[in-house]
Write a protein that holds these residues in place. Structure first.
Motif, PDB file in Angstrom:
ATOM      1  N   TRP A 348       0.838  -1.207   0.000  1.00 20.85           N
ATOM      2  CA  TRP A 348       0.000   0.000   0.000  1.00 20.85           C
ATOM      3  C   TRP A 348       0.871   1.254   0.000  1.00 20.85           C
ATOM      4  N   LEU A 349       1.901   1.274   0.850  1.00 19.04           N
ATOM      5  CA  LEU A 349       2.765   2.442   0.940  1.00 19.04           C
ATOM      6  C   LEU A 349       3.564   2.651  -0.350  1.00 19.04           C
ATOM      7  N   ARG A 350       4.032   1.564  -0.940  1.00 19.01           N
ATOM      8  CA  ARG A 350       4.825   1.677  -2.170  1.00 19.01           C
ATOM      9  C   ARG A 350       3.973   2.244  -3.310  1.00 19.01           C
ATOM     10  N   ARG A 351       2.743   1.726  -3.408  1.00 17.05           N
ATOM     11  CA  ARG A 351       1.847   2.204  -4.467  1.00 17.05           C
ATOM     12  C   ARG A 351       1.409   3.651  -4.212  1.00 17.05           C
ATOM     13  N   THR A 352       1.044   3.948  -2.962  1.00 15.92           N
ATOM     14  CA  THR A 352       0.557   5.286  -2.640  1.00 15.92           C
ATOM     15  C   THR A 352       1.673   6.309  -2.728  1.00 15.92           C
ATOM     16  N   ASN A 353       2.891   5.913  -2.447  1.00 19.30           N
ATOM     17  CA  ASN A 353       4.035   6.811  -2.575  1.00 19.30           C
ATOM     18  C   ASN A 353       4.166   7.292  -4.014  1.00 19.30           C
ATOM     19  N   LEU A 354       4.017   6.375  -4.968  1.00 15.99           N
ATOM     20  CA  LEU A 354       4.082   6.744  -6.382  1.00 15.99           C
ATOM     21  C   LEU A 354       2.897   7.599  -6.777  1.00 15.99           C
ATOM     22  N   ASP A 355       1.701   7.236  -6.289  1.00 19.69           N
ATOM     23  CA  ASP A 355       0.501   8.016  -6.620  1.00 19.69           C
ATOM     24  C   ASP A 355       0.646   9.452  -6.138  1.00 19.69           C
ATOM     25  N   ALA A 356       1.204   9.620  -4.923  1.00 22.25           N
ATOM     26  CA  ALA A 356       1.348  10.962  -4.374  1.00 22.25           C
ATOM     27  C   ALA A 356       2.347  11.786  -5.184  1.00 22.25           C
ATOM     28  N   LEU A 357       3.423  11.136  -5.649  1.00 20.35           N
ATOM     29  CA  LEU A 357       4.413  11.844  -6.442  1.00 20.35           C
ATOM     30  C   LEU A 357       3.866  12.247  -7.807  1.00 20.35           C
ATOM     31  N   LEU A 358       2.975  11.404  -8.374  1.00 17.01           N
ATOM     32  CA  LEU A 358       2.425  11.672  -9.704  1.00 17.01           C
ATOM     33  C   LEU A 358       1.176  12.543  -9.675  1.00 17.01           C
ATOM     34  N   ASP A 359       0.628  12.771  -8.490  1.00 14.98           N
ATOM     35  CA  ASP A 359      -0.605  13.554  -8.372  1.00 14.98           C
ATOM     36  C   ASP A 359      -0.305  15.017  -8.695  1.00 14.98           C
ATOM     37  N   PRO A 360      -0.978  15.578  -9.704  1.00 16.28           N
ATOM     38  CA  PRO A 360      -0.706  16.982 -10.078  1.00 16.28           C
ATOM     39  C   PRO A 360      -1.063  17.972  -8.966  1.00 16.28           C
ATOM     40  N   LYS A 361      -1.956  17.592  -8.028  1.00 14.36           N
ATOM     41  CA  LYS A 361      -2.342  18.496  -6.935  1.00 14.36           C
ATOM     42  C   LYS A 361      -1.297  18.535  -5.828  1.00 14.36           C
ATOM     43  N   LYS A 362      -0.306  17.630  -5.868  1.00 16.33           N
ATOM     44  CA  LYS A 362       0.773  17.577  -4.894  1.00 16.33           C
ATOM     45  C   LYS A 362       0.244  17.623  -3.447  1.00 16.33           C
ATOM     46  N   PRO A 363      -0.453  16.566  -3.022  1.00 16.24           N
ATOM     47  CA  PRO A 363      -1.042  16.589  -1.682  1.00 16.24           C
ATOM     48  C   PRO A 363      -0.014  16.617  -0.549  1.00 16.24           C
ATOM     49  N   VAL A 364       1.239  16.192  -0.826  1.00 16.05           N
ATOM     50  CA  VAL A 364       2.286  16.212   0.199  1.00 16.05           C
ATOM     51  C   VAL A 364       3.557  16.794  -0.399  1.00 16.05           C
ATOM     52  N   ASP A 365       4.429  17.303   0.484  1.00 17.65           N
ATOM     53  CA  ASP A 365       5.717  17.826   0.048  1.00 17.65           C
ATOM     54  C   ASP A 365       6.724  16.688  -0.004  1.00 17.65           C
ATOM     55  N   GLY A 366       7.297  16.473  -1.172  1.00 18.60           N
ATOM     56  CA  GLY A 366       8.297  15.437  -1.317  1.00 18.60           C
ATOM     57  C   GLY A 366       7.672  14.047  -1.322  1.00 18.60           C
ATOM     58  N   PRO A 367       8.517  13.007  -1.159  1.00 20.95           N
ATOM     59  CA  PRO A 367       7.988  11.641  -1.153  1.00 20.95           C
ATOM     60  C   PRO A 367       7.155  11.384   0.101  1.00 20.95           C
ATOM     61  N   LEU A 368       6.181  10.479  -0.038  1.00 17.42           N
ATOM     62  CA  LEU A 368       5.323  10.139   1.089  1.00 17.42           C
ATOM     63  C   LEU A 368       6.123   9.433   2.187  1.00 17.42           C
ATOM     64  N   ILE A 369       7.067   8.566   1.778  1.00 17.01           N
ATOM     65  CA  ILE A 369       7.875   7.800   2.729  1.00 17.01           C
ATOM     66  C   ILE A 369       9.305   7.765   2.237  1.00 17.01           C
ATOM     67  N   SER A 370      10.249   7.941   3.167  1.00 15.47           N
ATOM     68  CA  SER A 370      11.662   7.927   2.809  1.00 15.47           C
ATOM     69  C   SER A 370      12.215   6.513   2.881  1.00 15.47           C
ATOM     70  N   GLU A 371      13.442   6.347   2.364  1.00 19.48           N
ATOM     71  CA  GLU A 371      14.079   5.034   2.415  1.00 19.48           C
ATOM     72  C   GLU A 371      14.309   4.597   3.856  1.00 19.48           C
ATOM     73  N   ALA A 372      14.770   5.543   4.700  1.00 22.09           N
ATOM     74  CA  ALA A 372      15.037   5.197   6.101  1.00 22.09           C
ATOM     75  C   ALA A 372      13.753   4.767   6.805  1.00 22.09           C
ATOM     76  N   GLN A 373      12.666   5.454   6.539  1.00 21.62           N
ATOM     77  CA  GLN A 373      11.389   5.098   7.158  1.00 21.62           C
ATOM     78  C   GLN A 373      10.902   3.740   6.650  1.00 21.62           C
ATOM     79  N   PHE A 374      11.098   3.482   5.372  1.00 19.43           N
ATOM     80  CA  PHE A 374      10.686   2.200   4.799  1.00 19.43           C
ATOM     81  C   PHE A 374      11.445   1.056   5.477  1.00 19.43           C
ATOM     82  N   ARG A 375      12.735   1.247   5.716  1.00 18.90           N
ATOM     83  CA  ARG A 375      13.533   0.209   6.378  1.00 18.90           C
ATOM     84  C   ARG A 375      13.071  -0.014   7.817  1.00 18.90           C
ATOM     85  N   MET A 376      12.742   1.064   8.496  1.00 16.14           N
ATOM     86  CA  MET A 376      12.274   0.935   9.875  1.00 16.14           C
ATOM     87  C   MET A 376      11.008   0.090   9.958  1.00 16.14           C
TER      88      MET A 376
END
Length: 434
Positions: A348-376
């Motif tokens: 879910w996070l991997r898919r939504t991370n891409l959706d957020a980056l591709l969303d023209p409305k830019k609902p969040v600043d930068g990536p939804l989740i970072s590499e460090a957070q993904f590892r945690m």
């Protein structure tokens, strides 16, 4: 205790034993103390099967002799096994609980004289019932190496039991479980707890000896004590109890069981309580303070590093912004449903991370989740990955309430959830009525 105080205490216990023995019938309305003695001193002069056939004088004399130190010439001349003083005799099951199960020999083996005890140590065994919660069956005792906690807790229990002895009746029936009794003792303790707490449930009767020990480590015991007492944590603690309400049972029951048996489940209970109330304006302050209380739990008890908490908070803030932009409680419920399956959440996070980056409305600043957070959250070598995922739900819910998340389908989703009201026993616990 001074020597004089010990003599006075022993005499008081002897007279209580005599009074109970003269009742003769454990089923009598005033036979509770006698019935309780069967789980501590079976086959003693206090409760011997032959007592109904004896007169009061004979029974009283036998009990007083049993509770008196042997004459000097009859003492064995060996050291007490507990303290090294000169012992007064060898003692077995009649005075001392010997074993935890009938799988073991709970009597003095042939050829053995028993346990060598001095008079003060023997009196301590005779005093054992006074410091326990008596049920008529297995008894409940608390133990801790924190001497101040033990002194105050045992003192309260002794006072209560002496009152019940004077009334010649048991305490009123209580719905409190054994674990809840321990939480009440923690709540009443005013000083910092310096050691963990053990809950002992035991019986020394002749029909199957039992001993069950549940342990609560010092960090969680102190966290519970402080959280239940400190005024600034009061709202969050009330919400913590509500998060543990199940099937009409008070939340203090669920919290106490988790504290002794599975402390890690406390974070999950908080997360579910918070996530299932999207846009609940009535509970917004409660939920924000519960989140802060939960964060203190993972740092103080679960020993999660503050840097890891900061990373989880940052991810929760990003996710909250994404859900607010979507404005759907149903989407939040879908994400929360992935908590029990790490693979689903990862997808879910991997898919939504891409959706957020591709969303023209830019609902969040930068990536939804970072590499460090993904590892945690998902690294197989990260021992606390499951806890980080539980904590993410708490952080996400906190920020959603801070952002005043008000999805269009809030009422529809809320209608699917059976809300729990404050339970009277939880209110009693919060107010400190014992």
């Amino acid at each position: 205790m001074t020597a004089e105080q010990l003599v006075q205490a022993a005499e008081r216990m002897t007279e209580d034993a005599v009074s109970a023995a003269l009742v003769r019938d454990t089923k009598s309305t005033d036979g509770f103390w006698l019935k309780s003695s069967l789980s501590f001193f079976p086959n003693s002069k206090m409760n011997h099967l032959s007592n109904p056939r004896k007169d009061d004088g004979t029974i009283a004399a036998a009990v007083r002799k049993w509770r008196s130190p042997p004459e000097q010439e009859n003492r064995p001349g060996v050291e007490c096994v507990l303290c090294g003083r000169d012992s007064v005799g060898f003692y077995g099951k009649v005075d001392v609980p010997l074993a935890e199960s009938n799988l073991y020999r709970n009597s003095t083996p042939r050829g053995q004289c028993g346990t060598a005890l001095c008079w003060p140590c023997l009196c301590a065994f005779h005093a054992l019932p006074y410091g326990c919660r008596l049920t008529g069956g297995p008894s409940i005792a608390l133990h801790s190496w924190d001497e101040r906690f033990m002194a105050r807790t045992v003192s309260r229990r002794v006072d209560e039991n002496r009152r019940l002895i004077a009334l010649e009746k048991p305490s009123a029936p209580s719905s409190r479980t054994r674990e809840v009794l321990a939480l009440h003792a923690l709540r009443r303790h005013e000083d910092r707890l310096t050691a963990g707490v053990e809950l002992l449930v035991f019986s020394n009767n002749n029909r199957g000896q039992t001993l069950e020990i549940q342990s609560m480590e010092q960090p969680i015991a102190e966290w519970l004590r402080r959280s239940a007492r400190v005024p600034e944590r009061r709202r969050g603690f009330r919400a913590l109890l509500k998060a543990h309400v199940r099937d009409g049972r008070p939340g203090v029951v669920g919290l106490a069981r988790n504290a002794f048996r599975s402390p890690e489940l406390i974070v999950g209970a908080c997360g579910r309580y918070m996530a299932y109330r999207p846009g609940d304006t009535k509970r917004r302050e409660d939920i924000v303070e519960l989140a802060e209380l939960c964060l203190s739990f993972v740092v103080e008890v679960m020993h999660v590093k503050q840097s890891e908490v900061d990373q989880i908070n940052a991810l929760g803030r990003q996710l909250a912004a994404w859900f607010v932009a979507k404005g759907s409680a149903g989407e939040l419920r879908k994400f929360n449903a992935t908590l029990r399956d790490g693979r689903r959440m990862r997808h879910w996070l991997r898919r939504t991370n891409l959706d957020a980056l591709l969303d023209p409305k830019k609902p969040v600043d930068g990536p939804l989740i970072s590499e460090a957070q993904f590892r945690m959250l998902f690294d197989p070598e990260e021992e606390q990955a499951w806890l980080h995922r539980e904590l993410l739900i708490v952080a996400l819910s906190q920020y959603l309430h801070e952002l005043e998340f008000d999805p269009t389908d809030r009422a529809e989703v809320a209608a699917e959830i059976a809300d729990e009201d404050d339970h009277p026993e939880d209110n009693e616990f919060i107010e400190g009525e014992d």
